[in-house]
Design a protein around this motif. Sequence first.
Motif, PDB file in Angstrom:
ATOM      1  N   ALA A 180       3.533  -3.353   4.592  1.00 61.84           N
ATOM      2  CA  ALA A 180       3.760  -4.037   3.322  1.00 61.84           C
ATOM      3  C   ALA A 180       3.475  -3.120   2.146  1.00 61.84           C
ATOM      4  CB  ALA A 180       2.892  -5.292   3.256  1.00 61.84           C
ATOM      5  N   GLN A 181       2.374  -2.382   2.218  1.00 60.28           N
ATOM      6  CA  GLN A 181       2.054  -1.446   1.138  1.00 60.28           C
ATOM      7  C   GLN A 181       3.068  -0.306   1.081  1.00 60.28           C
ATOM      8  OE1 GLN A 181      -2.010  -0.222   1.804  1.00 60.28           O
ATOM      9  NE2 GLN A 181      -2.857  -2.090   0.886  1.00 60.28           N
ATOM     10  N   ALA A 182       3.483   0.181   2.236  1.00 57.02           N
ATOM     11  CA  ALA A 182       4.468   1.272   2.264  1.00 57.02           C
ATOM     12  C   ALA A 182       5.804   0.830   1.682  1.00 57.02           C
ATOM     13  CB  ALA A 182       4.653   1.778   3.696  1.00 57.02           C
ATOM     14  N   SER A 183       6.097  -0.464   1.740  1.00 52.07           N
ATOM     15  CA  SER A 183       7.351  -0.962   1.173  1.00 52.07           C
ATOM     16  C   SER A 183       7.278  -1.104  -0.342  1.00 52.07           C
ATOM     17  CB  SER A 183       7.708  -2.315   1.801  1.00 52.07           C
ATOM     18  OG  SER A 183       6.881  -3.356   1.305  1.00 52.07           O
ATOM     19  N   GLY A 184       6.100  -0.862  -0.923  1.00 48.26           N
ATOM     20  CA  GLY A 184       5.968  -0.879  -2.379  1.00 48.26           C
ATOM     21  C   GLY A 184       5.059  -1.943  -2.937  1.00 48.26           C
ATOM     22  N   LEU A 185       4.558  -2.848  -2.100  1.00 54.36           N
ATOM     23  CA  LEU A 185       3.703  -3.923  -2.609  1.00 54.36           C
ATOM     24  C   LEU A 185       2.350  -3.366  -3.056  1.00 54.36           C
ATOM     25  CD1 LEU A 185       4.552  -6.734  -0.043  1.00 54.36           C
ATOM     26  CD2 LEU A 185       5.321  -6.528  -2.421  1.00 54.36           C
ATOM     27  N   PRO A 186       1.700  -4.039  -4.013  1.00 51.67           N
ATOM     28  CA  PRO A 186       0.467  -3.500  -4.616  1.00 51.67           C
ATOM     29  C   PRO A 186      -0.726  -3.590  -3.684  1.00 51.67           C
ATOM     30  CG  PRO A 186       0.932  -5.681  -5.481  1.00 51.67           C
ATOM     31  CD  PRO A 186       2.123  -5.302  -4.648  1.00 51.67           C
ATOM     32  N   GLY A 187      -1.808  -2.926  -4.109  1.00 54.65           N
ATOM     33  CA  GLY A 187      -3.080  -3.001  -3.407  1.00 54.65           C
ATOM     34  C   GLY A 187      -3.475  -1.760  -2.660  1.00 54.65           C
ATOM     35  N   LEU A 195      -4.980  -5.228  -6.400  1.00 53.51           N
ATOM     36  CA  LEU A 195      -4.881  -6.679  -6.299  1.00 53.51           C
ATOM     37  C   LEU A 195      -6.003  -7.307  -7.124  1.00 53.51           C
ATOM     38  CD1 LEU A 195      -4.276  -7.059  -2.446  1.00 53.51           C
ATOM     39  CD2 LEU A 195      -2.557  -7.019  -4.264  1.00 53.51           C
ATOM     40  N   HIS A 196      -5.910  -8.617  -7.375  1.00 52.33           N
ATOM     41  CA  HIS A 196      -6.925  -9.304  -8.163  1.00 52.33           C
ATOM     42  C   HIS A 196      -7.278 -10.621  -7.479  1.00 52.33           C
ATOM     43  CE1 HIS A 196      -5.018  -6.527 -10.997  1.00 52.33           C
ATOM     44  NE2 HIS A 196      -6.190  -6.504 -11.619  1.00 52.33           N
ATOM     45  N   ARG A 197      -8.546 -10.924  -7.390  1.00 56.27           N
ATOM     46  CA  ARG A 197      -9.036 -12.090  -6.652  1.00 56.27           C
ATOM     47  C   ARG A 197      -8.561 -13.388  -7.308  1.00 56.27           C
ATOM     48  NH1 ARG A 197     -13.648 -13.997  -3.494  1.00 56.27           N
ATOM     49  NH2 ARG A 197     -12.660 -15.743  -2.429  1.00 56.27           N
ATOM     50  N   LEU A 198      -8.192 -14.318  -6.472  1.00 59.05           N
ATOM     51  CA  LEU A 198      -7.823 -15.673  -6.882  1.00 59.05           C
ATOM     52  C   LEU A 198      -8.693 -16.639  -6.090  1.00 59.05           C
ATOM     53  CD1 LEU A 198      -5.767 -17.699  -8.272  1.00 59.05           C
ATOM     54  CD2 LEU A 198      -4.444 -17.531  -6.150  1.00 59.05           C
ATOM     55  N   VAL A 199      -9.440 -17.510  -6.791  1.00 62.79           N
ATOM     56  CA  VAL A 199     -10.327 -18.440  -6.092  1.00 62.79           C
ATOM     57  C   VAL A 199      -9.835 -19.887  -6.162  1.00 62.79           C
ATOM     58  CG1 VAL A 199     -12.316 -16.937  -6.464  1.00 62.79           C
ATOM     59  CG2 VAL A 199     -11.858 -18.803  -8.072  1.00 62.79           C
ATOM     60  N   ASP A 200      -8.799 -20.155  -6.941  1.00 64.36           N
ATOM     61  CA  ASP A 200      -8.249 -21.503  -7.052  1.00 64.36           C
ATOM     62  C   ASP A 200      -7.617 -21.897  -5.714  1.00 64.36           C
ATOM     63  OD1 ASP A 200      -6.179 -23.589  -7.524  1.00 64.36           O
ATOM     64  OD2 ASP A 200      -6.770 -23.371  -9.622  1.00 64.36           O
ATOM     65  N   GLU A 238      -1.710 -11.790  -6.948  1.00 67.59           N
ATOM     66  CA  GLU A 238      -0.385 -11.247  -6.667  1.00 67.59           C
ATOM     67  C   GLU A 238       0.289 -11.990  -5.514  1.00 67.59           C
ATOM     68  OE1 GLU A 238      -2.653  -8.744  -9.102  1.00 67.59           O
ATOM     69  OE2 GLU A 238      -3.189  -9.434  -7.099  1.00 67.59           O
ATOM     70  N   GLY A 239      -0.307 -13.106  -5.065  1.00 69.16           N
ATOM     71  CA  GLY A 239       0.222 -13.870  -3.943  1.00 69.16           C
ATOM     72  C   GLY A 239       1.615 -14.407  -4.200  1.00 69.16           C
ATOM     73  N   ALA A 240       2.237 -14.909  -3.132  1.00 69.59           N
ATOM     74  CA  ALA A 240       3.677 -15.203  -3.118  1.00 69.59           C
ATOM     75  C   ALA A 240       4.120 -16.219  -4.162  1.00 69.59           C
ATOM     76  CB  ALA A 240       4.078 -15.685  -1.723  1.00 69.59           C
ATOM     77  N   ALA A 241       3.273 -17.172  -4.533  1.00 72.34           N
ATOM     78  CA  ALA A 241       3.705 -18.251  -5.437  1.00 72.34           C
ATOM     79  C   ALA A 241       3.290 -18.037  -6.882  1.00 72.34           C
ATOM     80  CB  ALA A 241       3.142 -19.585  -4.949  1.00 72.34           C
ATOM     81  N   GLN A 242       2.669 -16.881  -7.188  1.00 71.99           N
ATOM     82  CA  GLN A 242       2.090 -16.734  -8.521  1.00 71.99           C
ATOM     83  C   GLN A 242       3.082 -16.277  -9.583  1.00 71.99           C
ATOM     84  OE1 GLN A 242      -1.007 -18.041  -9.096  1.00 71.99           O
ATOM     85  NE2 GLN A 242      -0.394 -18.652  -7.027  1.00 71.99           N
ATOM     86  N   ALA A 243       4.196 -15.674  -9.189  1.00 74.93           N
ATOM     87  CA  ALA A 243       5.222 -15.298 -10.172  1.00 74.93           C
ATOM     88  C   ALA A 243       6.102 -16.512 -10.463  1.00 74.93           C
ATOM     89  CB  ALA A 243       6.069 -14.145  -9.644  1.00 74.93           C
ATOM     90  N   THR A 244       6.626 -16.590 -11.676  1.00 77.06           N
ATOM     91  CA  THR A 244       7.519 -17.705 -12.054  1.00 77.06           C
ATOM     92  C   THR A 244       8.843 -17.134 -12.570  1.00 77.06           C
ATOM     93  OG1 THR A 244       5.594 -19.019 -12.703  1.00 77.06           O
ATOM     94  CG2 THR A 244       7.746 -19.780 -13.473  1.00 77.06           C
ATOM     95  N   ASP A 300     -11.384 -10.323 -10.342  1.00 74.78           N
ATOM     96  CA  ASP A 300     -11.831  -8.968 -10.017  1.00 74.78           C
ATOM     97  C   ASP A 300     -10.725  -8.193  -9.317  1.00 74.78           C
ATOM     98  OD1 ASP A 300     -14.343  -9.124 -11.070  1.00 74.78           O
ATOM     99  OD2 ASP A 300     -15.411  -9.041  -9.162  1.00 74.78           O
ATOM    100  N   ALA A 301     -10.571  -6.924  -9.681  1.00 72.53           N
ATOM    101  CA  ALA A 301      -9.621  -6.040  -9.016  1.00 72.53           C
ATOM    102  C   ALA A 301     -10.223  -5.511  -7.714  1.00 72.53           C
ATOM    103  CB  ALA A 301      -9.255  -4.883  -9.926  1.00 72.53           C
ATOM    104  N   PHE A 302      -9.355  -5.215  -6.738  1.00 67.51           N
ATOM    105  CA  PHE A 302      -9.797  -4.588  -5.498  1.00 67.51           C
ATOM    106  C   PHE A 302      -8.609  -3.907  -4.829  1.00 67.51           C
ATOM    107  CE2 PHE A 302      -8.421  -8.818  -4.288  1.00 67.51           C
ATOM    108  CZ  PHE A 302      -7.821  -8.680  -3.047  1.00 67.51           C
ATOM    109  N   PHE A 303      -8.917  -2.980  -3.930  1.00 70.44           N
ATOM    110  CA  PHE A 303      -7.902  -2.260  -3.168  1.00 70.44           C
ATOM    111  C   PHE A 303      -8.073  -2.536  -1.670  1.00 70.44           C
ATOM    112  CE2 PHE A 303      -8.187   0.515  -6.957  1.00 70.44           C
ATOM    113  CZ  PHE A 303      -6.853   0.633  -7.269  1.00 70.44           C
ATOM    114  N   VAL A 304      -7.034  -2.205  -0.925  1.00 70.22           N
ATOM    115  CA  VAL A 304      -7.070  -2.259   0.544  1.00 70.22           C
ATOM    116  C   VAL A 304      -6.649  -0.882   1.062  1.00 70.22           C
ATOM    117  CG1 VAL A 304      -6.265  -3.403   2.623  1.00 70.22           C
ATOM    118  CG2 VAL A 304      -6.475  -4.703   0.486  1.00 70.22           C
ATOM    119  N   TRP A 305      -7.496  -0.299   1.896  1.00 72.86           N
ATOM    120  CA  TRP A 305      -7.255   1.063   2.415  1.00 72.86           C
ATOM    121  C   TRP A 305      -7.069   0.962   3.929  1.00 72.86           C
ATOM    122  CZ3 TRP A 305     -11.287   5.613   2.143  1.00 72.86           C
ATOM    123  CH2 TRP A 305     -10.652   6.809   2.486  1.00 72.86           C
TER     124      TRP A 305
END
Length: 308
Positions: A180-187, A195-200, A238-244, A300-305
């Motif tokens: 997913a990251q290699a295809s261009g997605l963030p994180g 990426l940024h944490r979502l707690v809702d 950045e989850g799937a439903a957050q863009a409008t 909060d921002a975070f990365f995945v390695w």
Amino acid sequence: MRAEACSISSWILDVYERPTNKLVGQMTYLQADLIATDSTLSAWNHQVAISMTGGWGLGLGTSLSGTGSCSGACSTVDIDFPKQAVKLDNAPFGYVVVNSTVSAAGATGTGKTTVTYEFTNPKWTIPIAPVSSTPPMKTRCDNAVPGKNSVGCVFPDYVPVNVVSKTGLYPNYARHLQDAQASGLPGAYPDGAPLHRLVDEAKQTANRNTACPQAANGGYPRPTGFSCDEYPFASSREGAAQATPPYPGRTFGWCQISALPSGSGAKGWSACMIPADENTAAGRDDLNNFYKSNRVIDKDAFFVWIVD
């Protein structure tokens, strides 16, 4: 690190004769600041150590002592900086311990510590001004990590990194994240957008339903023993439903989702079928533990390695 911060600076103490302004002594030294927090404690520690690197004349025979304080959402608990000789073969130090005033569920607060020290010498007739050290990094304490229900402290300016191994406990999960990251997605660490944490929880559910709809709702059938994994995470902004409107999804040839195309680019999301037990454990034991241990709170921002 999110739990420790340090800085080292070089200083020169000049001693002048009055009223001639003749330089009659000098001391060179390093000042080392170390601030340590704990993600499970409401207190933090700021230590200052002084290491003499050289000196001559009336710069020799000097002692120092100090005090400390804090500003912001904190109170001073303990100060220990007694008078100590400054020599080439020792490194006198002192510290201040402060406690966060944050306590209520969902609360956050920041603070900064200051350690102030003063040099003295029996041969000096005029005292010199104290030196104050207030490192620029702020400490954040919170009671806002879902599932944690306790106060802990971190350095919020450090963006934490969740390390996931392809040869560890979650190889299929790691493979999906890597693709997913290699295809261009963030994180992606270190060069991707974070990426940024979502707690809702309602928005998290919307993210899951968008990326991984159930077959009964027009979604993808789950092969026996498999469940649907989404990236970016449902617990990210950045989850799937957050863009409008939502951006399109993508998948990969090994993921067993024929209803989604392959794709690339920074906008959108990815879904993949991976073993259900692994998927559940990766979310529960890897991602959630990462959030808790690093006190990753809402926004909060975070990365995945992904590593071998």
